[in-house]
Design a protein around this motif. Structure first.
Motif, PDB file in Angstrom:
ATOM      1  N   GLY A  34      22.289  20.685 -61.904  1.00 29.52           N
ATOM      2  CA  GLY A  34      22.867  21.202 -60.662  1.00 29.52           C
ATOM      3  C   GLY A  34      24.099  22.053 -60.897  1.00 29.52           C
ATOM      4  N   GLY A  35      24.115  22.812 -61.985  1.00 24.72           N
ATOM      5  CA  GLY A  35      25.221  23.729 -62.241  1.00 24.72           C
ATOM      6  C   GLY A  35      26.436  23.067 -62.884  1.00 24.72           C
ATOM      7  N   ARG A  36      26.362  21.762 -63.148  1.00 25.48           N
ATOM      8  CA  ARG A  36      27.486  21.060 -63.770  1.00 25.48           C
ATOM      9  C   ARG A  36      27.080  20.484 -65.110  1.00 25.48           C
ATOM     10  NH1 ARG A  36      31.423  20.073 -59.902  1.00 25.48           N
ATOM     11  NH2 ARG A  36      30.667  20.779 -57.878  1.00 25.48           N
ATOM     12  N   ILE A  37      28.093  20.288 -65.970  1.00 24.01           N
ATOM     13  CA  ILE A  37      27.817  19.664 -67.262  1.00 24.01           C
ATOM     14  C   ILE A  37      27.701  18.159 -67.064  1.00 24.01           C
ATOM     15  CG2 ILE A  37      28.746  19.168 -69.548  1.00 24.01           C
ATOM     16  CD1 ILE A  37      29.958  21.886 -69.617  1.00 24.01           C
ATOM     17  N   GLU A  38      26.598  17.587 -67.528  1.00 26.20           N
ATOM     18  CA  GLU A  38      26.430  16.136 -67.458  1.00 26.20           C
ATOM     19  C   GLU A  38      26.981  15.481 -68.713  1.00 26.20           C
ATOM     20  OE1 GLU A  38      24.486  13.829 -65.384  1.00 26.20           O
ATOM     21  OE2 GLU A  38      24.474  15.300 -63.757  1.00 26.20           O
ATOM     22  N   GLN A  39      26.692  16.108 -69.849  1.00 26.61           N
ATOM     23  CA  GLN A  39      27.142  15.529 -71.115  1.00 26.61           C
ATOM     24  C   GLN A  39      27.161  16.593 -72.201  1.00 26.61           C
ATOM     25  OE1 GLN A  39      24.839  12.161 -72.404  1.00 26.61           O
ATOM     26  NE2 GLN A  39      26.317  11.594 -74.004  1.00 26.61           N
ATOM     27  N   VAL A  40      28.131  16.467 -73.096  1.00 27.24           N
ATOM     28  CA  VAL A  40      28.190  17.328 -74.269  1.00 27.24           C
ATOM     29  C   VAL A  40      28.249  16.424 -75.485  1.00 27.24           C
ATOM     30  CG1 VAL A  40      29.467  19.126 -75.469  1.00 27.24           C
ATOM     31  CG2 VAL A  40      29.536  19.018 -72.981  1.00 27.24           C
ATOM     32  N   GLY A  41      27.480  16.733 -76.513  1.00 29.31           N
ATOM     33  CA  GLY A  41      27.553  15.915 -77.719  1.00 29.31           C
ATOM     34  C   GLY A  41      26.502  16.328 -78.721  1.00 29.31           C
ATOM     35  N   THR A  42      26.537  15.723 -79.906  1.00 29.75           N
ATOM     36  CA  THR A  42      25.492  16.002 -80.883  1.00 29.75           C
ATOM     37  C   THR A  42      24.189  15.435 -80.325  1.00 29.75           C
ATOM     38  OG1 THR A  42      25.758  13.913 -82.019  1.00 29.75           O
ATOM     39  CG2 THR A  42      27.140  15.720 -82.770  1.00 29.75           C
ATOM     40  N   PRO A  43      23.059  15.966 -80.771  1.00 29.53           N
ATOM     41  CA  PRO A  43      21.781  15.484 -80.238  1.00 29.53           C
ATOM     42  C   PRO A  43      21.644  13.969 -80.363  1.00 29.53           C
ATOM     43  CG  PRO A  43      21.426  17.457 -81.516  1.00 29.53           C
ATOM     44  CD  PRO A  43      22.872  17.108 -81.671  1.00 29.53           C
TER      45      PRO A  43
END
Ligand SMILES: Nc1ncnc2c1ncn2[C@@H]1O[C@H](COP(=O)(O)OP(=O)(O)OP(=O)(O)O)[C@@H](O)[C@H]1O
Ligand SMILES: [Mg+2]
Lengths: 350, 294
Positions: free
Chosen positions: A210-219
């Motif tokens: 929805g246009g927002r970052i849910e999570q950032v991280g290594t796979p």
């Protein structure tokens, strides 16, 4: 070579569509970052904002040491590979590659050298005189790659570059792109809706919803510790099973849940963490009936229904069990495999 | 691709279905063309009493007739002028509208209107606008010191008929150019922008080459239009004058045949025109077969 800093980026299209909101993201020099998410979540929009093809409604975008908000695409030192490749149909492959260099006033012998070099790298040297329509889909894809790397830009942008290829070629190109990127060390931003592609290629994953970052991280981070129920459902295939904690307690699994926070009212369980053999005491134990058995070669998917008759789950086994559909079975999973979530916010606890 | 094929069980039905078109073609095209061919090798005496067979003499005379050669020259100027003017303006408008709409509903319908206007009416319209005594344009040109008079000046007359003829064709060209522009994928233009091409460069190196099949098609259509379909405009504005300055080939056929009653020569001129049309049509079709040149 350049780092990218997205500082609170927003995009509102004319007409009021909020395509992208609150994007805070630092991409290190040389990093391969994959934007992944369902259709319409704003992946392409964000990529095109970096490319300069869409204006930035709000926020600040830095590439290298320059704020590029007001710069034209050509001035941003980026190259992009489009989903439909966007090769110039009336130009030969050579001219497709040379076009960007000519526009920048690169001298003829240098153009010749760089085009040949890129063509050799991508094994398209034999097609330099052909027009794009005389190439196969895979070859066109290579030409599109060639056009991007011949310019030696600071950043590569990819918008679902493999989605028009067949499954086998896709796997092959996936490997090649990743190897090429490692060799060149060029910062890359790659958009895909294919979670497997995302997992295998990324140094770091950015899951959008929805246009927002849910999570950032290594796979592996994202896979083993999904930050929200959305990520849990999106990354991993088949998707993670989500069970109400109350259901587990009612079925005699209160012990297994005792280590989880009290407000964990939703519990996730990956299909591959469930088995038919008993596990160490303190694990989850569920009675179920087998609805459907799907052998998929190296693995088998079991679609089962818990004894309440409503709750469905998927189990992934690495062998074909000697079971027939309709059989009753007992599922086991270790307590450590449980992912606790708060249902209302969708956030992970712990 | 599979073509859908219908089979008629009866024998006469397919012929009956074709008949109206065939009859119209025969009566209005084939028969007059035959007549023209026949007439072009005959000569009537001035009283219309005797008809003699003269072979290709009518054609030989035409080729030696300075008036005819002049008319050819004028036709060339007129056709090139009309084609270039109408296509250039149409392309300009199409590019402007295309930038404005990008596939949304449009003002383009407004720009189609001129095409619905009959040539003679277009001619009358421009005749009024350019009329040396009552027209608005000569009045305005007079203020900047230009003495407009297409009844005296051959150049003015030629400019007038070119503008009148081109105006009518702009809308037709516009539609084709606009459709062509709309079918150029946006991603190509974006790729070119990333590749460092300026706006103008993007147009001339990417968009315009992709329009080339349409441009060629319109080129032939417009030449055919200017050479053969502009009788009404000439007739309503200059009537070929002054002093033959706008007496293009089609108009000369009419003048020599119906006004001058020189049927043999007029027929020979028709045959020459017919040959030119056929040649242009052949070029058109041969090219269209290979039109995707990229
Ligand atoms: N030019 C536009 N004008 C208005 N809204 C747009 C425009 N382009 C995209 N959108 C909207 O913005 C949202 C995000 O679109 P975007 O193309 O970025 O999605 P995506 O994640 O790339 O999806 P997909 O995987 O299908 O390509 C969508 O809701 C879309 O409808
Ligand atoms: Mg997209």
């Amino acid at each position: 070579m350049a780092a990218i800093v997205m500082d609170n980026l927003h995009k509102v299209y004319a007409g009021g569509v909020r395509a992208v909101s609150d994007i805070m993201l630092d991409i290190a020099d040389g990093e391969f970052v994959v934007l992944v998410g369902p259709s319409g979540c704003g992946k392409s929009t964000l990529l095109r904002m970096v490319a300069g093809l869409e204006t930035i409604t709000e926020g600040r975008l830095t590439i290298g040491d320059r704020v590029v908000n007001a710069l034209e695409p050509a001035e941003r030192d980026i190259a992009m590979v489009f989903q439909n490749y966007a090769l110039y149909p009336h130009m030969s492959v050579f001219n497709n590659l040379a076009y960007g260099l000519r526009n920048r006033g690169v001298l003829k012998p240098e153009i010749e050298r760089r085009v040949r070099e890129a063509a050799a790298m991508l094994e398209i040297g034999a097609f330099l005189d052909r027009k794009p329509r005389q190439l196969s889909g895979g070859q066109r894809q290579r030409v599109a790659m060639g056009r991007a790397l011949v310019r030696e830009p600071a950043v590569f942008l990819f918008d679902e570059p493999l989605s028009n290829l067949d499954a086998k070629l896709r796997v092959q190109m996936r490997v090649e792109i990743k190897q090429l990127q490692r060799r060149l060390g060029t910062t890359s931003l790659y958009v895909t809706h294919d979670q497997l592609e995302a997992m295998t290629m990324a140094d770091r994953l950015v899951v959008l919803n929805g246009g927002r970052i849910e999570q950032v991280g290594t796979p592996m981070d994202v896979y083993s510790r999904p930050a929200t129920t959305f990520v849990a459902g999106f990354i991993g295939s088949p998707a993670m099973n989500m069970l109400p904690a109350s259901l587990l307690r009612a079925n005699g699994n209160a012990d297994a849940l005792s280590g989880l926070p009290g407000n964990a009212d939703l519990v996730g369980l990956r299909p591959e963490d469930i088995g038919l053999d008993a596990v160490a005491p303190g694990g989850v134990r569920l009675q179920a009936r087998l609805d459907l058995l799907e052998p998929a070669g190296a693995e088998t998917h079991l679609h089962v229904r818990l004894i309440d008759g409503k709750t469905r789950m998927t189990v992934r086994l690495s062998h074909v069990p000697g079971l027939t559909e309709g059989a009753d079975l007992v599922l086991h999973a270790p307590a450590a495999a449980l992912h606790p979530f708060e249902a209302e916010s969708g956030h992970r606890l712990l | 691709m599979q073509t859908k094929r219908t089979t008629f069980s009866g024998y006469w039905l397919p012929y009956a279905l074709l008949a109206p078109q065939v009859i119209i073609t025969l009566i209005f095209f084939i028969w007059p063309a035959g007549q023209a061919l026949y007439q072009s090798v005959l000569r009537q005496d001035i009283f219309g009493l005797r008809v003699t067979f003269v072979g290709l003499d009518n054609f030989r005379r035409l080729m030696e007739d300075p008036l005819y050669l002049n008319s050819m020259q004028m036709t060339l100027v007129f056709a090139v002028g009309t084609t270039v003017l109408s296509m250039a303006l149409a392309l300009l408008f199409a590019v402007m509208v295309n930038n404005m709409i990008r596939s949304r509903d449009s003002y383009s319908t407004l720009l189609v209107w001129p095409y619905a206007v009959a040539p003679a009416i277009a001619g009358v319209l421009w005749w009024f606008i350019f009329n040396p005594s009552i027209g608005i344009l000569p009045y305005m040109l007079d203020m900047v010191g230009y003495d407009w008079n297409h009844r005296r000046s051959g150049t003015d007359a030629m400019i007038l008929v070119i503008i009148a003829a081109a105006w009518k064709q702009i809308s037709y060209n516009f539609i084709f150019f606009l459709a062509g522009l709309q079918s150029v994928p946006q991603s190509l233009i974006e790729a070119a922008a990333i590749d460092g091409a300026s706006r103008a460069k993007r147009f001339w190196t990417i968009v315009f080459p992709l329009l080339s099949p349409i441009t060629f098609f319109l080129l032939v259509v417009n030449i055919v239009y200017a050479m053969f379909d502009t009788f009404g405009i000439i007739h309503a504005t200059t009537e070929g004058g002054p002093a033959q300055a706008t007496n293009i080939l089609v108009y000369k056929v009419y003048r020599d045949g119906f006004v001058g009653l020189n049927l043999g020569s007029s027929a020979a001129q028709s045959v020459i025109l017919m040959t030119i049309v056929i040649a242009l049509t052949v070029i058109q079709f041969r090219y269209i077969e290979r039109r995707v040149n990229y």
